[in-house]
Enzyme design. Structure first.
Site, PDB file in Angstrom:
ATOM      1  N   LYS A 174       0.849  -1.196   0.000  1.00  0.00           N
ATOM      2  CA  LYS A 174       0.000   0.000   0.000  1.00  0.00           C
ATOM      3  C   LYS A 174       0.880   1.240   0.000  1.00  0.00           C
ATOM      4  O   LYS A 174       1.511   1.580   1.004  1.00  0.00           O
ATOM      5  CB  LYS A 174      -0.905   0.034   1.251  1.00  0.00           C
ATOM      6  CG  LYS A 174      -1.968   1.095   1.119  1.00  0.00           C
ATOM      7  CD  LYS A 174      -2.327   1.788   2.417  1.00  0.00           C
ATOM      8  CE  LYS A 174      -1.543   2.998   2.741  1.00  0.00           C
ATOM      9  NZ  LYS A 174      -1.701   4.185   1.889  1.00  0.00           N
ATOM     10  N   GLU A 249      10.344   2.285  10.122  1.00  0.00           N
ATOM     11  CA  GLU A 249      11.288   3.389   9.945  1.00  0.00           C
ATOM     12  C   GLU A 249      10.479   4.677  10.058  1.00  0.00           C
ATOM     13  O   GLU A 249       9.532   4.881   9.284  1.00  0.00           O
ATOM     14  CB  GLU A 249      11.983   3.309   8.586  1.00  0.00           C
ATOM     15  CG  GLU A 249      13.095   2.286   8.542  1.00  0.00           C
ATOM     16  CD  GLU A 249      14.199   2.523   9.558  1.00  0.00           C
ATOM     17  OE1 GLU A 249      14.358   3.661  10.025  1.00  0.00           O
ATOM     18  OE2 GLU A 249      14.887   1.546   9.895  1.00  0.00           O
ATOM     19  N   CYS A 283      13.340  12.209   5.973  1.00  0.00           N
ATOM     20  CA  CYS A 283      13.437  11.787   7.377  1.00  0.00           C
ATOM     21  C   CYS A 283      14.834  12.065   7.905  1.00  0.00           C
ATOM     22  O   CYS A 283      15.030  12.230   9.102  1.00  0.00           O
ATOM     23  CB  CYS A 283      13.111  10.308   7.498  1.00  0.00           C
ATOM     24  SG  CYS A 283      14.063   9.316   6.361  1.00  0.00           S
ATOM     25  N   GLU A 382       9.171  16.749  14.989  1.00  0.00           N
ATOM     26  CA  GLU A 382       9.528  16.733  13.563  1.00  0.00           C
ATOM     27  C   GLU A 382       8.577  17.665  12.804  1.00  0.00           C
ATOM     28  O   GLU A 382       7.363  17.510  12.873  1.00  0.00           O
ATOM     29  CB  GLU A 382       9.401  15.314  13.013  1.00  0.00           C
ATOM     30  CG  GLU A 382       9.875  15.213  11.577  1.00  0.00           C
ATOM     31  CD  GLU A 382       9.704  13.827  10.985  1.00  0.00           C
ATOM     32  OE1 GLU A 382       8.623  13.232  11.155  1.00  0.00           O
ATOM     33  OE2 GLU A 382      10.654  13.333  10.348  1.00  0.00           O
TER      34      GLU A 382
HETATM   35  P1  NAP Z   1       2.348   8.699   7.688  1.00  0.00           P
HETATM   36  O1  NAP Z   1       1.255   9.671   7.746  1.00  0.00           O
HETATM   37  O2  NAP Z   1       2.729   7.966   8.927  1.00  0.00           O
HETATM   38  O3  NAP Z   1       1.949   7.651   6.544  1.00  0.00           O
HETATM   39  C1  NAP Z   1       2.816   6.620   6.141  1.00  0.00           C
HETATM   40  C2  NAP Z   1       1.985   5.527   5.495  1.00  0.00           C
HETATM   41  O4  NAP Z   1       1.156   4.925   6.488  1.00  0.00           O
HETATM   42  C3  NAP Z   1       1.049   6.044   4.395  1.00  0.00           C
HETATM   43  O5  NAP Z   1       0.960   5.079   3.369  1.00  0.00           O
HETATM   44  C4  NAP Z   1      -0.255   6.167   5.155  1.00  0.00           C
HETATM   45  O6  NAP Z   1      -1.402   6.153   4.350  1.00  0.00           O
HETATM   46  C5  NAP Z   1      -0.186   4.941   6.043  1.00  0.00           C
HETATM   47  N1  NAP Z   1      -1.090   4.975   7.188  1.00  0.00           N
HETATM   48  C6  NAP Z   1      -1.659   6.059   7.785  1.00  0.00           C
HETATM   49  N2  NAP Z   1      -2.459   5.657   8.803  1.00  0.00           N
HETATM   50  C7  NAP Z   1      -2.390   4.298   8.846  1.00  0.00           C
HETATM   51  C8  NAP Z   1      -2.997   3.307   9.674  1.00  0.00           C
HETATM   52  N3  NAP Z   1      -3.819   3.632  10.672  1.00  0.00           N
HETATM   53  N4  NAP Z   1      -2.699   2.021   9.436  1.00  0.00           N
HETATM   54  C9  NAP Z   1      -1.847   1.671   8.464  1.00  0.00           C
HETATM   55  N5  NAP Z   1      -1.262   2.561   7.618  1.00  0.00           N
HETATM   56  C10 NAP Z   1      -1.517   3.866   7.824  1.00  0.00           C
HETATM   57  O7  NAP Z   1       3.693   9.364   7.127  1.00  0.00           O
HETATM   58  P2  NAP Z   1       3.857  10.311   5.869  1.00  0.00           P
HETATM   59  O8  NAP Z   1       3.281  11.651   6.208  1.00  0.00           O
HETATM   60  O9  NAP Z   1       3.380   9.612   4.638  1.00  0.00           O
HETATM   61  O10 NAP Z   1       5.449  10.395   5.748  1.00  0.00           O
HETATM   62  C11 NAP Z   1       6.227  11.291   6.462  1.00  0.00           C
HETATM   63  C12 NAP Z   1       6.862  10.584   7.652  1.00  0.00           C
HETATM   64  O11 NAP Z   1       7.646   9.485   7.200  1.00  0.00           O
HETATM   65  C13 NAP Z   1       7.833  11.480   8.399  1.00  0.00           C
HETATM   66  O12 NAP Z   1       7.670  11.286   9.783  1.00  0.00           O
HETATM   67  C14 NAP Z   1       9.204  10.974   7.951  1.00  0.00           C
HETATM   68  O13 NAP Z   1      10.245  11.235   8.842  1.00  0.00           O
HETATM   69  C15 NAP Z   1       8.926   9.514   7.817  1.00  0.00           C
HETATM   70  N6  NAP Z   1       9.922   8.860   6.973  1.00  0.00           N
HETATM   71  C16 NAP Z   1      10.834   8.022   7.565  1.00  0.00           C
HETATM   72  C17 NAP Z   1      11.824   7.408   6.805  1.00  0.00           C
HETATM   73  C18 NAP Z   1      12.806   6.476   7.422  1.00  0.00           C
HETATM   74  O14 NAP Z   1      13.320   5.602   6.713  1.00  0.00           O
HETATM   75  N7  NAP Z   1      13.103   6.596   8.713  1.00  0.00           N
HETATM   76  C19 NAP Z   1      11.876   7.644   5.428  1.00  0.00           C
HETATM   77  C20 NAP Z   1      10.938   8.515   4.873  1.00  0.00           C
HETATM   78  C21 NAP Z   1       9.954   9.099   5.652  1.00  0.00           C
HETATM   79  P3  NAP Z   1      -1.973   7.462   3.599  1.00  0.00           P
HETATM   80  O15 NAP Z   1      -1.866   7.085   2.189  1.00  0.00           O
HETATM   81  O16 NAP Z   1      -3.382   7.629   4.015  1.00  0.00           O
HETATM   82  O17 NAP Z   1      -1.111   8.621   3.947  1.00  0.00           O
END
Ligand code: NAP
Length: 480
Positions: A174, A249, A283, A382
């Site tokens: 997904k 991550e 990130c 963040e």
């Molecule tokens: P997010 O809001 O946590 O979403 C990540 C993924 O999870 C999306 O596909 C999202 O779906 C899905 N999701 C949301 N709620 C969920 C639930 N209840 N159950 C299962 N899946 C769910 O993060 P984001 O805004 O997309 O990305 C930014 C974050 O990613 C930042 O915190 C960044 O630091 C982190 N990040 C970390 C790394 C690393 O390797 N450490 C790399 C890149 C990014 P939707 O399609 O609805 O959004």
């Protein structure tokens, strides 16, 4: 002009979604990239069943065929890196050069794991009991749910899909709802690679619907997630209850230390890259610049001058340094943190406002806040945008303490010409990845990626360490 519809890939078939959502270009909201299917509960069920049905044969399939398929996928991504990189910039907003670089990275990741599946090794040991041999082998885990964020829409899907398939697992993926275009493009390439139907399945849609069901589905053996800490923590809880293996991550609040003895021009350039490139939406971006007091006045002046030279514009325009923020909600979050910082006593010395350009998009001037302290929210939480704050410290020891003063632990950098401080920092910064005279963001594709503390949970991703998550260990005893 009609907009192309993109369906879910389930059991080798392209199936229409229950509904569709529009994928918009954040540089130009009038530009609709495509309509992407939204899976419903029935489609998710179909995808899990297709993956389960494909697993017995795929899990024992020959490694040559697997390696050839991954190599073919990697070659096609590399051959099409300009087209895929342009799609990436158009849907996510990072510059075209960054988009092409990320597409190339995705291609190289598939090629790396084409080799890794040939190198999966085990151990043989004598038993403590005479006449018995012990073999330790790695086997596929099963059906793995992959959930990815919007900020690296081709590289992160690649670095989860490639090891999952290389080691004989089946996948239900997904991608982020905001940017499904690149994940769909990879799925389309996989569908022509010779990988059997059902081994890889793409279900697009919202996290609260498709993601949540994937995490809680009894037919899913493990979840690999990249995204925010809040969502990650909820997924970890669900996986613990259901006894699923999980890899998370998550976010960062990465420090960039600048010492008095740093090369000033280098320190400024790497701070610009760490804090603002890719619109600060990495990130591993650095949002905390920790500067010793001797270099502070000239560093701030030089940084402000360099910031003034940055071109913020359409991601696809030649000469753009920084593209738009990816979404309205992210832009609003960035602007609100600039307000919060000032309300806490920080001084806004550059940027921090919404910008207008030729097209209607989510443009923002990178923000620099000075006079900040460790306890402020802008130094604890963040932001995930082009917002950097400066914390001044007396000396290296204070800088190290500030660098580690965070609930996150993804990456950290130091700018110094001192071997002594560089060596000490590498050993004592509490992170998964540490950089000396390099930006905190920007890593290789063949070595481990991940952090500690609140940034990561479970085994590392990428490089040969990826096998820790994507395989399970078996110990076999044989009496001759
Ligand atoms: P997010 O809001 O946590 O979403 C990540 C993924 O999870 C999306 O596909 C999202 O779906 C899905 N999701 C949301 N709620 C969920 C639930 N209840 N159950 C299962 N899946 C769910 O993060 P984001 O805004 O997309 O990305 C930014 C974050 O990613 C930042 O915190 C960044 O630091 C982190 N990040 C970390 C790394 C690393 O390797 N450490 C790399 C890149 C990014 P939707 O399609 O609805 O959004």
């Amino acid at each position: 002009m009609s907009v192309q519809k993109h369906d879910n890939l389930i059991g080798g078939q392209w199936l229409p979604g229950a509904s569709y959502s529009a994928n918009l270009n954040p540089s130009n909201l009038a530009d609709v990239i495509g309509e992407y299917a939204q899976a419903d509960a029935a489609q998710l069920e179909q995808a899990v069943q297709a993956a389960r049905a494909a697993f017995p044969a795929w899990s024992v399939s020959g490694i040559q065929a697997r390696s050839d398929a991954l190599d073919k996928i990697g070659n096609e991504i590399l051959a099409r890196k300009e087209e895929l990189g342009t799609l990436l910039s158009r849907e996510e907003g990072k510059t075209r050069a960054e988009g092409i670089g990320e597409a190339a990275r995705a291609g190289n990741i598939f090629k790396f794991f084409a080799g890794e599946c040939l190198r999966l090794s085990g151990e043989t040991l004598p038993s403590v009991r005479p006449g018995i041999g012990v073999e330790i082998t790695r086997e596929p885990l099963g059906v793995i749910g992959l959930i990815t964020p919007w900020n690296f829409p081709i590289a992160i899907p690649a670095w989860k899909i490639a090891p999952a398939l290389a080691f004989g697992n089946c996948v239900v993926m997904k991608p982020a709802d905001l940017v499904p275009g690149c994940a769909w493009a990879i799925a389309e390439i996989i569908s022509r690679s010779g990988i059997p139907a059902g081994v890889f399945n793409l279900v697009m849609g919202r996290g609260s619907v498709v993601g949540d069901r994937l995490v809680n589905h009894p037919g899913i053996d493990a979840i690999s997630f990249t995204g925010s800490q809040g969502v990650g923590a909820r997924i970890a809880q669900a996986c613990a209850v259901n006894l699923k293996k999980v890899q998370l991550e998550m976010g960062g609040k990465n420090p960039q230390v600048i010492l008095d003895d740093a090369d000033l021009a280098q320190a400024v350039e790497l701070s610009i890259q760490s804090a603002f490139f890719s619109t600060g939406q990495r990130c591993t971006a650095s949002s905390r610049l920790i500067v010793t007091q001797g270099i502070y006045p000239k560093f701030v002046e030089a940084l402000k001058a360099r910031m003034a030279s940055l071109r913020i514009d359409d991601a696809l325009k030649a000469g753009t340094d920084i593209g738009p923020v990816s979404s309205l909600s992210q832009l609003e979050q960035n602007l609100s943190y600039v307000e919060i910082g000032q309300a806490e006593g920080a001084k806004l010395v550059a940027g921090g406002e919404r910008l207008q350009r030729d097209t209607d998009g989510f443009y923002m001037a990178p923000a620099l806040l000075t006079d900040t302290t460790a306890g402020m929210r802008i130094n604890r939480e963040e932001v995930f945008g082009p917002v950097a704050s400066i914390i001044t410290v007396k000396n290296y020891e204070e800088a190290l303490a500030e660098a580690n003063n965070t609930p996150f632990g993804l990456s950290a950098g130091i700018a110094t010409t001192s071997l002594k401080y560089a060596t000490h920092f590498k050993r004592h910064s509490q992170v998964g990845m540490v950089m000396v005279n390099l930006p905190t963001a920007g890593v290789d594709y063949h070595v481990p990626f991940g952090g500690r503390k609140g940034s990561s949970y479970g085994p590392r991703e990428q490089g040969r360490y990826a096998q820790e998550f994507f395989t399970v260990v078996k110990t076999a005893y044989t009496q001759a």
